[in-house]
Write a protein that holds these residues in place. Structure first.
Motif, PDB file in Angstrom:
ATOM      1  N   ALA A   1      44.089  31.884  10.737  1.00  0.00           N
ATOM      2  CA  ALA A   1      44.821  30.694  11.160  1.00  0.00           C
ATOM      3  C   ALA A   1      44.739  30.476  12.664  1.00  0.00           C
ATOM      4  CB  ALA A   1      46.279  30.799  10.726  1.00  0.00           C
ATOM      5  N   GLY A   2      44.079  31.421  13.372  1.00  0.00           N
ATOM      6  CA  GLY A   2      43.950  31.275  14.814  1.00  0.00           C
ATOM      7  C   GLY A   2      45.134  31.791  15.569  1.00  0.00           C
ATOM      8  N   ALA A   3      45.978  32.627  14.919  1.00  0.00           N
ATOM      9  CA  ALA A   3      47.181  33.149  15.571  1.00  0.00           C
ATOM     10  C   ALA A   3      47.044  34.630  15.804  1.00  0.00           C
ATOM     11  CB  ALA A   3      48.409  32.865  14.717  1.00  0.00           C
ATOM     12  N   GLY A   4      45.833  35.085  16.111  1.00  0.00           N
ATOM     13  CA  GLY A   4      45.587  36.514  16.245  1.00  0.00           C
ATOM     14  C   GLY A   4      46.462  37.179  17.260  1.00  0.00           C
ATOM     15  N   ALA A   5      46.632  36.555  18.436  1.00  0.00           N
ATOM     16  CA  ALA A   5      47.399  37.203  19.495  1.00  0.00           C
ATOM     17  C   ALA A   5      48.848  37.395  19.077  1.00  0.00           C
ATOM     18  CB  ALA A   5      47.310  36.377  20.771  1.00  0.00           C
ATOM     19  N   GLY A   6      49.401  36.395  18.376  1.00  0.00           N
ATOM     20  CA  GLY A   6      50.778  36.512  17.938  1.00  0.00           C
ATOM     21  C   GLY A   6      50.959  37.558  16.866  1.00  0.00           C
ATOM     22  N   ALA A   7      49.949  37.694  16.012  1.00  0.00           N
ATOM     23  CA  ALA A   7      50.076  38.644  14.912  1.00  0.00           C
ATOM     24  C   ALA A   7      50.183  40.062  15.395  1.00  0.00           C
ATOM     25  CB  ALA A   7      48.873  38.511  13.965  1.00  0.00           C
ATOM     26  N   GLY A   8      49.686  40.316  16.579  1.00  0.00           N
ATOM     27  CA  GLY A   8      49.704  41.677  17.079  1.00  0.00           C
ATOM     28  C   GLY A   8      51.059  42.135  17.541  1.00  0.00           C
ATOM     29  N   ALA A   9      52.047  41.221  17.553  1.00  0.00           N
ATOM     30  CA  ALA A   9      53.349  41.591  18.076  1.00  0.00           C
ATOM     31  C   ALA A   9      54.075  42.588  17.203  1.00  0.00           C
ATOM     32  CB  ALA A   9      54.204  40.330  18.234  1.00  0.00           C
ATOM     33  N   GLY A  10      53.736  42.609  15.905  1.00  0.00           N
ATOM     34  CA  GLY A  10      54.433  43.552  15.039  1.00  0.00           C
ATOM     35  C   GLY A  10      53.803  43.589  13.676  1.00  0.00           C
ATOM     36  N   ALA A  11      53.905  44.734  13.032  1.00  0.00           N
ATOM     37  CA  ALA A  11      53.237  44.908  11.747  1.00  0.00           C
ATOM     38  C   ALA A  11      53.830  44.012  10.682  1.00  0.00           C
ATOM     39  CB  ALA A  11      53.325  46.371  11.308  1.00  0.00           C
ATOM     40  N   GLY A  12      55.131  43.720  10.757  1.00  0.00           N
ATOM     41  CA  GLY A  12      55.762  42.959   9.697  1.00  0.00           C
ATOM     42  C   GLY A  12      55.806  41.474   9.945  1.00  0.00           C
ATOM     43  N   GLN A  13      55.328  41.006  11.089  1.00  0.00           N
ATOM     44  CA  GLN A  13      55.497  39.615  11.469  1.00  0.00           C
ATOM     45  C   GLN A  13      54.894  38.653  10.460  1.00  0.00           C
ATOM     46  OE1 GLN A  13      54.711  38.884  15.547  1.00  0.00           O
ATOM     47  NE2 GLN A  13      54.402  36.693  15.312  1.00  0.00           N
ATOM     48  N   ALA A  14      53.698  39.000   9.924  1.00  0.00           N
ATOM     49  CA  ALA A  14      53.023  38.100   8.992  1.00  0.00           C
ATOM     50  C   ALA A  14      52.963  38.701   7.595  1.00  0.00           C
ATOM     51  CB  ALA A  14      51.615  37.790   9.493  1.00  0.00           C
ATOM     52  N   ALA A  15      53.894  39.601   7.315  1.00  0.00           N
ATOM     53  CA  ALA A  15      53.793  40.337   6.061  1.00  0.00           C
ATOM     54  C   ALA A  15      53.887  39.429   4.846  1.00  0.00           C
ATOM     55  CB  ALA A  15      54.887  41.397   5.984  1.00  0.00           C
ATOM     56  N   GLY A  16      54.575  38.310   4.964  1.00  0.00           N
ATOM     57  CA  GLY A  16      54.727  37.452   3.805  1.00  0.00           C
ATOM     58  C   GLY A  16      53.610  36.465   3.614  1.00  0.00           C
ATOM     59  N   SER A  17      52.710  36.338   4.570  1.00  0.00           N
ATOM     60  CA  SER A  17      51.643  35.355   4.461  1.00  0.00           C
ATOM     61  C   SER A  17      50.532  35.864   3.573  1.00  0.00           C
ATOM     62  CB  SER A  17      51.090  35.026   5.854  1.00  0.00           C
ATOM     63  OG  SER A  17      50.531  36.171   6.439  1.00  0.00           O
ATOM     64  N   ARG A  18      49.818  34.912   2.959  1.00  0.00           N
ATOM     65  CA  ARG A  18      48.716  35.256   2.071  1.00  0.00           C
ATOM     66  C   ARG A  18      47.398  34.917   2.733  1.00  0.00           C
ATOM     67  NH1 ARG A  18      49.595  36.534  -2.958  1.00  0.00           N
ATOM     68  NH2 ARG A  18      47.545  35.810  -3.572  1.00  0.00           N
ATOM     69  N   SER A  19      46.368  35.705   2.398  1.00  0.00           N
ATOM     70  CA  SER A  19      45.044  35.444   2.935  1.00  0.00           C
ATOM     71  C   SER A  19      44.559  34.098   2.440  1.00  0.00           C
ATOM     72  CB  SER A  19      44.075  36.540   2.474  1.00  0.00           C
ATOM     73  OG  SER A  19      42.798  36.331   3.001  1.00  0.00           O
TER      74      SER A  19
ATOM     75  N   ALA B   1      49.965  53.108  14.574  1.00  0.00           N
ATOM     76  CA  ALA B   1      49.448  52.121  15.517  1.00  0.00           C
ATOM     77  C   ALA B   1      50.548  51.656  16.458  1.00  0.00           C
ATOM     78  CB  ALA B   1      48.855  50.940  14.757  1.00  0.00           C
ATOM     79  N   ALA B   2      51.738  51.406  15.903  1.00  0.00           N
ATOM     80  CA  ALA B   2      52.855  50.952  16.740  1.00  0.00           C
ATOM     81  C   ALA B   2      53.229  52.011  17.774  1.00  0.00           C
ATOM     82  CB  ALA B   2      54.048  50.612  15.857  1.00  0.00           C
ATOM     83  N   GLU B   3      53.264  53.292  17.353  1.00  0.00           N
ATOM     84  CA  GLU B   3      53.624  54.363  18.286  1.00  0.00           C
ATOM     85  C   GLU B   3      52.610  54.506  19.405  1.00  0.00           C
ATOM     86  OE1 GLU B   3      54.540  58.118  16.628  1.00  0.00           O
ATOM     87  OE2 GLU B   3      56.012  57.344  15.188  1.00  0.00           O
ATOM     88  N   LEU B   4      51.337  54.208  19.091  1.00  0.00           N
ATOM     89  CA  LEU B   4      50.280  54.352  20.087  1.00  0.00           C
ATOM     90  C   LEU B   4      50.041  53.070  20.875  1.00  0.00           C
ATOM     91  CD1 LEU B   4      47.742  56.355  17.903  1.00  0.00           C
ATOM     92  CD2 LEU B   4      49.012  57.240  19.870  1.00  0.00           C
ATOM     93  N   GLY B   5      50.776  52.022  20.562  1.00  0.00           N
ATOM     94  CA  GLY B   5      50.610  50.766  21.281  1.00  0.00           C
ATOM     95  C   GLY B   5      49.362  49.998  20.886  1.00  0.00           C
ATOM     96  N   VAL B   6      48.863  50.252  19.668  1.00  0.00           N
ATOM     97  CA  VAL B   6      47.680  49.549  19.173  1.00  0.00           C
ATOM     98  C   VAL B   6      48.120  48.329  18.379  1.00  0.00           C
ATOM     99  CG1 VAL B   6      45.627  49.725  17.700  1.00  0.00           C
ATOM    100  CG2 VAL B   6      46.359  51.691  19.068  1.00  0.00           C
ATOM    101  N   SER B   7      47.563  47.158  18.697  1.00  0.00           N
ATOM    102  CA  SER B   7      47.935  45.935  18.003  1.00  0.00           C
ATOM    103  C   SER B   7      47.596  46.012  16.521  1.00  0.00           C
ATOM    104  CB  SER B   7      47.207  44.728  18.614  1.00  0.00           C
ATOM    105  OG  SER B   7      47.594  44.517  19.950  1.00  0.00           O
TER     106      SER B   7
END
Length: 528
Positions: A137-155, A122-128
């Protein structure tokens, strides 16, 4: 689009959950998640999707586990009118890349996602890449910046607030609602397109249209064992049957151990592939099991020899249902335990087609054949698929004037019970003569010492192809001599169909789809 237009999928589910908000929808991780809590989660995910810029027509790929949150995020995507692509395990890098490159706007992942390759591609193809926790949490746009950005958060826990009364389905009837990936048992996995119009009249999610037979089936789904993946068309369909019938989907904390899971969680209904059924029967024979709550064991996905169906019914009791369907069509027919008990000879059938399904059997020219004669099974129903993803040629071959060519061979005698005889493409051409694998497999499996039989074709410099068979002996039995089995086939089908080789196996290899892996068997046969 007018948000109040409503009426399309998943509006019936939303309405059903809103009417009974305190009724359990899921049991998961030691907690009960009510229907109202699921709606709260759906409403939160809808807000997150909108903030991430995903609206009607956006193509969203899901790489999520089996949880109430994963279900809620899919329902939210449908409520927004997105096109959902359910990724499945076992995809090659080439197949995964070809899927993500086809106008996919985002991949939604959760803490259960373990396929790093999905995120990498996904990252190589530019897919969020969007995390479910961040979406909620309403932070969808921010989460798309990188696969690991929210890796530590729990559902987040489902049910944190009042369920939204303004939640309305926004999908346009002619838009594609979901793209289900086929098992790939015949080669490259295909994407089957289902519109919102079709999904809105899906037999499992429209409880107001259920006939007595479907109501009987749904009543057995009081506690439905949910495992494997939510991205399977058949699993999603039977989950709908459970939820729309008022049942609870039970998700074990760990991968289920059969048969212990039935007693541990008081399971009343379970969907199994044929290889998993065989393993279950072996385990029950060896150590017994608490099956006191089990009311429905629906077996589907690949052919089940008549003697094994009869054996399962004898060992497990009046709970075994034999189902038939495809990713393209959903469930088409089912044989109920009472029918089998009343007429044991029906063990060679997959039951009667559902009331909403029309079935005809046709010859190679598309003409109906007489009742009881073998031909290709054609079916139609309002909720069938719309075509294959980016494959007009395959779509034109399978969809014919509202009918779906199943490419399964079968017959429909006057008694109305559908019998299958194999796949049209599962053939071996020996000396320019076509032999279908299905009939050969059934003859081999009819031997009292044979538990399972599988037939593949292998290249042969003299005959073009050769029939190569693999057999699994019954527990405690020894595989018959190769010549004995060859003679059995020759007597029933003629000498030309007799296998060149018959190889005993302790167990058959199983593909990621849960079906017997014929590609692996062909590779074994080619190696000699």
């Amino acid at each position: 689009m007018d948000e109040q237009s409503g009426g399309t999928f998943p509006q019936t589910l939303i309405d059903a959950f809103r009417a009974t908000p305190d009724r359990p929808a899921f049991e998961y991780g030691g907690r009960t998640v009510t229907r109202g809590a699921v709606l709260d989660a759906v409403a939160a995910y809808v807000r997150g999707l909108r903030e991430a810029g995903l609206t009607a027509g956006s193509v969203v790929a899901l790489d999520t586990g089996v949880s109430p949150e994963a279900f809620a995020v899919r329902i939210a995507a449908h409520a927004e009118g997105c096109t959902v692509v359910g990724l499945r395990s076992g995809l090659t890098r080439e197949h995964l890349r070809s899927i993500l490159a086809r106008h996919v706007s985002a991949v939604i992942v959760d803490e259960a996602s373990s396929d790093a390759e999905v995120r990498c591609e996904a990252a190589e193809l530019g897919v969020s890449v969007l995390e479910t926790a961040a979406l909620r949490a309403g932070a969808g746009a921010g989460a798309g910046a990188g696969a690991g950005q929210a890796a530590g958060s729990r559902s987040g826990e489902a049910g944190s607030g009042p369920c939204s009364g303004s939640l309305v389905a926004r999908g346009a009837p002619d838009d594609v609602a979901v793209i289900h990936l086929t098992s790939g048992s015949t080669g490259r996995p295909k994407g089957t397109l289902l519109t919102y119009a079709a999904l809105s009249v899906n037999w499992a999610y429209t409880s107001e249209d259920w006939d007595d037979r479907v109501r009987r089936l749904a009543a057995r789904y009081e506690r439905f064992l949910l495992f494997g993946t939510l991205n399977s068309a058949v699993v999603f369909e039977h989950l709908g049957l459970c939820l729309m019938g008022g049942g609870t989907a039970v998700i074990p904390a760990e991968p289920p151990r059969f048969p212990e899971v039935f007693g541990q969680h008081r399971i009343t209904a379970c969907l199994l592939t044929v290889p998993r059924l065989y393993a279950l029967l072996d385990a029950v024979r060896e150590s017994g099991a608490d099956l006191s709550t089990l009311r429905n064991l629906l077996v589907a996905g690949s052919p089940l020899p008549p003697h094994r169906l009869a054996e399962a019914a004898e060992l497990l009791g009046p709970v075994v249902h034999h189902g038939y369907g495809q990713t393209e069509t959903g469930m088409l027919a089912v044989l109920e335990p009472g029918e089998l008990a009343g007429r044991p000879s029906l063990a060679d059938s997959v039951g009667r087609p559902l009331e909403s399904v029309e079935v005809t059997v046709r010859d190679s020219e598309g003409r109906d054949v007489p009742a009881g004669k073998t031909g290709e099974v054609w079916v139609r129903r309002p909720d069938f698929f719309h075509g294959y993803w980016d494959d007009a040629e395959e779509t034109a071959d399978v969809l014919r004037e509202g009918w779906v060519r199943t490419r399964d061979l079968g017959s429909l005698p006057a008694d109305g019970y559908l019998r299958l005889a194999g796949r049209i493409r599962d053939i071996i051409i020996v000396n320019a003569i076509v032999h279908y694998a299905g009939p050969i497999e059934r003859v081999l499996a009819s031997h009292p010492d044979i538990d399972q039989a599988y037939v593949v074709g292998t290249p042969d410099e003299h005959t073009g192809e050769a029939v190569h068979a693999f057999v699994v002996p019954r527990p405690g039995a020894t595989a018959p001599e190769e010549e004995t089995l060859r003679e059995l086939v020759a007597r029933e089908l003629g000498p030309a169909g007799a296998p060149t080789r018959v190889v005993p196996l302790a167990e058959v290899p199983v593909a990621a789809s849960g079906k017997p892996d014929k590609a692996a068997l062909r590779a074994m046969a080619s190696m000699g």
